[in-house]
Design a protein around this motif. Structure first.
Motif, PDB file in Angstrom:
ATOM      1  N   VAL A 309     -14.414 -61.719 -53.436  1.00 24.91           N
ATOM      2  CA  VAL A 309     -14.058 -61.346 -54.814  1.00 24.91           C
ATOM      3  C   VAL A 309     -12.901 -60.364 -54.785  1.00 24.91           C
ATOM      4  CG1 VAL A 309     -16.432 -61.685 -55.630  1.00 24.91           C
ATOM      5  CG2 VAL A 309     -15.696 -59.415 -54.879  1.00 24.91           C
ATOM      6  N   ARG A 310     -12.315 -60.169 -55.967  1.00 19.61           N
ATOM      7  CA  ARG A 310     -11.356 -59.087 -56.175  1.00 19.61           C
ATOM      8  C   ARG A 310     -12.144 -57.953 -56.812  1.00 19.61           C
ATOM      9  NH1 ARG A 310      -6.590 -58.222 -54.124  1.00 19.61           N
ATOM     10  NH2 ARG A 310      -5.559 -57.647 -56.094  1.00 19.61           N
ATOM     11  N   ASP A 334     -19.411 -60.976 -63.495  1.00 18.02           N
ATOM     12  CA  ASP A 334     -19.414 -62.115 -64.437  1.00 18.02           C
ATOM     13  C   ASP A 334     -20.751 -62.818 -64.223  1.00 18.02           C
ATOM     14  OD1 ASP A 334     -19.165 -64.460 -65.882  1.00 18.02           O
ATOM     15  OD2 ASP A 334     -17.125 -64.899 -65.183  1.00 18.02           O
ATOM     16  N   ARG A 336     -21.898 -65.508 -64.944  1.00 20.81           N
ATOM     17  CA  ARG A 336     -21.825 -66.924 -64.595  1.00 20.81           C
ATOM     18  C   ARG A 336     -21.640 -67.109 -63.090  1.00 20.81           C
ATOM     19  NH1 ARG A 336     -16.977 -68.541 -68.447  1.00 20.81           N
ATOM     20  NH2 ARG A 336     -16.263 -66.626 -67.402  1.00 20.81           N
ATOM     21  N   VAL A 337     -21.167 -66.030 -62.409  1.00 18.36           N
ATOM     22  CA  VAL A 337     -20.939 -66.106 -60.963  1.00 18.36           C
ATOM     23  C   VAL A 337     -22.045 -65.375 -60.208  1.00 18.36           C
ATOM     24  CG1 VAL A 337     -19.340 -65.545 -59.078  1.00 18.36           C
ATOM     25  CG2 VAL A 337     -18.456 -66.290 -61.307  1.00 18.36           C
ATOM     26  N   THR A 357     -21.299 -55.532 -67.172  1.00 15.27           N
ATOM     27  CA  THR A 357     -20.273 -56.578 -67.371  1.00 15.27           C
ATOM     28  C   THR A 357     -19.023 -55.902 -67.896  1.00 15.27           C
ATOM     29  OG1 THR A 357     -21.000 -57.015 -69.647  1.00 15.27           O
ATOM     30  CG2 THR A 357     -22.004 -58.360 -67.907  1.00 15.27           C
ATOM     31  N   LYS A 362     -14.011 -61.551 -65.063  1.00 17.85           N
ATOM     32  CA  LYS A 362     -14.234 -62.984 -65.214  1.00 17.85           C
ATOM     33  C   LYS A 362     -14.070 -63.681 -63.871  1.00 17.85           C
ATOM     34  CE  LYS A 362     -14.588 -62.564 -69.722  1.00 17.85           C
ATOM     35  NZ  LYS A 362     -15.903 -62.640 -70.379  1.00 17.85           N
ATOM     36  N   GLY A 363     -14.969 -64.603 -63.574  1.00 17.92           N
ATOM     37  CA  GLY A 363     -14.880 -65.350 -62.329  1.00 17.92           C
ATOM     38  C   GLY A 363     -15.250 -64.498 -61.140  1.00 17.92           C
ATOM     39  N   ASN A 364     -14.507 -64.668 -60.051  1.00 20.80           N
ATOM     40  CA  ASN A 364     -14.790 -63.918 -58.815  1.00 20.80           C
ATOM     41  C   ASN A 364     -14.141 -62.540 -58.896  1.00 20.80           C
ATOM     42  OD1 ASN A 364     -15.915 -66.351 -58.072  1.00 20.80           O
ATOM     43  ND2 ASN A 364     -15.169 -66.228 -55.955  1.00 20.80           N
ATOM     44  N   ARG A 365     -14.611 -61.744 -59.853  1.00 19.62           N
ATOM     45  CA  ARG A 365     -14.172 -60.364 -60.043  1.00 19.62           C
ATOM     46  C   ARG A 365     -15.400 -59.477 -60.163  1.00 19.62           C
ATOM     47  NH1 ARG A 365      -9.287 -58.937 -62.373  1.00 19.62           N
ATOM     48  NH2 ARG A 365     -10.127 -56.824 -62.000  1.00 19.62           N
ATOM     49  N   SER A 383      -9.534 -57.186 -52.112  1.00 26.06           N
ATOM     50  CA  SER A 383     -10.377 -58.369 -51.862  1.00 26.06           C
ATOM     51  C   SER A 383     -11.446 -57.975 -50.859  1.00 26.06           C
ATOM     52  CB  SER A 383      -9.567 -59.531 -51.320  1.00 26.06           C
ATOM     53  OG  SER A 383      -8.672 -60.012 -52.305  1.00 26.06           O
TER      54      SER A 383
END
Length: 389
Positions: A309-310, A334, A336-337, A357, A362-365, A383
């Motif tokens: 992730v970042r 996130d 969703r991840v 949150t 969003k995403g891989n964060r 990262s």
């Protein structure tokens, strides 16, 4: 002597009466002759390619011709017409009618007509005999054919039918016949595979509808790809990391001979006649992470999945999105991840828990809570690997 004288007198009287009767009859005849001569008129009749002069006491042309001895038929064409009053020197033209026979749906009608063509003669007879012959009825002789004596004309009454073929709608009239005969009459040729909505031996009736479906077949050779399969082999790196390609796969090729059936240009069926694999697919071999534990600081950490992730950091706020208070180890994710509530191990950060949150997460964060702004600033954005326990 007296008897002789009486007899002679009686004889004279009788003779005188005969004379009187004769004279009277002669007078009447003279009067009639005088009247006839006074009333008689001479007209000129053009008939049979010659001119005939006739003297008549008739008042009308029709009557004059009737008693002329010229053998004029009622169907003959007379100009001027028969009702015209006779005048001295009148010119009359007579066109001879011709005998003909009309067979209407098997019923014979014999008559005469002075018309010049078959079509005109049929209309003439239809009007005079009440045959109700229509322009749409079928006649075995072209309507423009000149009429000749003793001609036999066959007429069949037509009924309306409707044909749909080759994208066209044909509304026409045909005499009753089979569907096959009707299609031939209309110049419609059937292919060996074509479909017809009514049996070919069906006798047409009024307003029958016939639909012809054109059926064609085409044989094609179709080549399609056979997708390669992915074969995964366990590898010594964390579960969740992207697969690493060991050998790239190649699609194979399958060749089929296909018979395609079309109805009115639209494909309705495909039948595979033959097929073979012309190129065998090559499987793609990948190394897939199988590692589910790591050792950090002499401590073994078991996990179900690892992701790259970042990661950023924050130090503000007091309550997380889940309602808990902020403290070191709170990680914004996130959902969703990384599901909220998940226990985590974050490289370079340590143990954490997904409790918050963020609008930009969003995403891989992920966003890591730090106890001070300086610590958050010092972390920056980097990262890292997050291990989900």
């Amino acid at each position: 002597m007296v008897e002789k004288t009486g007899t002679r007198a009686i004889s004279l009287v009788r003779s005188s009466r005969k004379t009187q009767i004769f004279v009277a009859l002669l007078g009447i005849l003279l009067v009639i002759t005088s009247v006839v001569l006074l009333k008689a008129k001479t007209i000129n009749v053009q008939i049979d390619e010659k001119v005939v002069s006739i003297t008549t006491i008739s008042d009308s042309v029709g009557s004059a011709l009737k008693y002329s001895g010229l053998g004029v038929f009622p169907e003959d064409l007379v100009v001027p017409d028969r009702s015209t009053q006779v005048e001295k020197g009148l010119e009359v033209s007579v066109t001879r009618s011709l005998p003909l026979t009309v067979k209407l749906d098997g019923q014979e009608y014999t008559s005469r007509s002075a018309k010049s063509t078959v079509g005109e003669a049929l209309q003439d007879l239809s009007d005079r005999l009440g045959l109700n012959i229509q322009e749409t009825d079928e006649v075995d002789i072209d309507l423009q054919t000149p009429l000749v004596a003793n001609m036999e004309i066959d007429v069949k009454k037509a009924v309306p039918i409707h044909v749909k073929v080759d994208g066209k709608q044909i509304d026409t009239y045909l005499a009753p016949r089979t569907v096959a005969e009707a299609l031939t009459k209309l110049g419609i040729t059937l292919g060996g595979q074509d479909k017809v909505s009514l049996p070919l031996d069906h006798n047409l009736q009024e307003n029958d509808e016939i639909q012809v479906v054109r059926v064609t077949e085409k044989v094609e050779t179709v080549t399609t790809e056979i997708p390669y399969q992915v074969v995964a082999k366990p590898a010594d790196f964390p579960v969740g990391f992207p697969d690493r390609i060991v050998n790239r796969g190649e699609n194979g090729l399958n060749q089929q001979v296909v018979k395609i059936t079309y109805e009115d240009g639209e494909e309705v069926q495909r039948d595979v006649q033959k097929q073979e694999v012309t190129k065998t697919p090559v499987n793609q071999v990948v190394a897939r992470g199988a590692q589910t534990s790591i050792s950090r600081g002499g401590k073994t950490i078991n996990f179900s999945k690892a992701i790259v992730v970042r990661a950023s950091a924050y130090s503000s706020g007091s309550v997380t999105a889940t309602g808990s208070s902020v403290h070191y180890g709170v990680v914004a994710v996130d959902p969703r991840v990384i599901p909220l509530g998940s226990s985590l191990y974050v490289e370079g950060y340590g143990d954490g828990i997904a409790l918050d949150t963020g609008g930009a997460i969003k995403g891989n964060r992920v966003d890591l809570y730090m106890n001070s702004a300086d610590a958050a600033y010092s972390w920056g954005v980097r990262s890292i690997v997050v291990y989900i326990k």
